[in-house]
Design an enzyme around this catalytic site. Structure first.
Site, PDB file in Angstrom:
ATOM      1  N   THR A   1       3.070   1.175  -3.156  1.00  0.00           N
ATOM      2  CA  THR A   1       4.155   1.792  -3.907  1.00  0.00           C
ATOM      3  C   THR A   1       5.344   0.842  -4.037  1.00  0.00           C
ATOM      4  OG1 THR A   1       3.465   3.962  -3.137  1.00  0.00           O
ATOM      5  CG2 THR A   1       5.693   3.787  -3.976  1.00  0.00           C
TER       6      THR A   1
ATOM      7  N   CYS B   1      -0.622   0.637   4.031  1.00  0.00           N
ATOM      8  CA  CYS B   1      -1.170   0.334   2.702  1.00  0.00           C
ATOM      9  C   CYS B   1      -0.531   1.166   1.593  1.00  0.00           C
ATOM     10  CB  CYS B   1      -2.685   0.540   2.696  1.00  0.00           C
ATOM     11  SG  CYS B   1      -3.579  -0.698   3.656  1.00  0.00           S
ATOM     12  N   ASP B   2      -0.338   2.456   1.809  1.00  0.00           N
ATOM     13  CA  ASP B   2       0.254   3.315   0.774  1.00  0.00           C
ATOM     14  C   ASP B   2       1.676   2.871   0.443  1.00  0.00           C
ATOM     15  OD1 ASP B   2      -2.060   4.869   0.844  1.00  0.00           O
ATOM     16  OD2 ASP B   2      -1.221   6.264   2.292  1.00  0.00           O
ATOM     17  N   THR B   3       2.481   2.685   1.470  1.00  0.00           N
ATOM     18  CA  THR B   3       3.864   2.285   1.266  1.00  0.00           C
ATOM     19  C   THR B   3       3.935   0.908   0.612  1.00  0.00           C
ATOM     20  OG1 THR B   3       4.467   3.557   3.218  1.00  0.00           O
ATOM     21  CG2 THR B   3       6.079   1.968   2.423  1.00  0.00           C
TER      22      THR B   3
END
Length: 117
Positions: free
Chosen positions: A62, A57-59
């Site tokens: 971004t 989710c973070d990648t």
């Protein structure tokens, strides 16, 4: 792009091509993500290069932000397709409590630690 870079600069084109090439196209095993019913099992971006079926989710968030800036500077159909597929994977991953997991949907909250005691 946000700082005024030229979207036709060859270095930017290579970076965009690389990002697009890292998008997960292979469905992850359901047990790895615990996705919401009906949610796609691929479409995000992995934390580790070439992890073809384990989006994060973070990648993904971004990468979507970076691609959106490029899309604003120079719209392209391939960017639209990648962004839409990424959003379709990411949005259903939001947990019931409103937070976002790293990779597994609604795995449960961690107990408060000393920082929040």
């Amino acid at each position: 792009m946000r700082a005024g870079g030229d979207p036709d600069d060859p270095a930017y084109r290579r970076a965009i091509d690389w990002l697009l090439g890292q998008q997960c196209q292979t469905d992850a095993p359901r047990a790895w993500q615990n996705p919401a019913p009906g949610a796609p099992l691929s479409g995000g971006w992995p934390y580790v290069q070439a992890d073809v079926n384990n989006p994060d989710c973070d990648t993904t968030g971004t990468t979507l932000q970076a691609l959106a800036w490029v899309q604003l500077a120079k719209p392209e159909e391939r960017l639209t397709a990648a962004i839409e597929k990424g959003q379709a994977w990411l949005l259903p991953m939001q947990n019931a409590d409103g937070g976002w997991p790293a990779m597994m949907h609604d795995a449960g909250a961690k107990p408060a630690g000393p920082m929040f005691a």
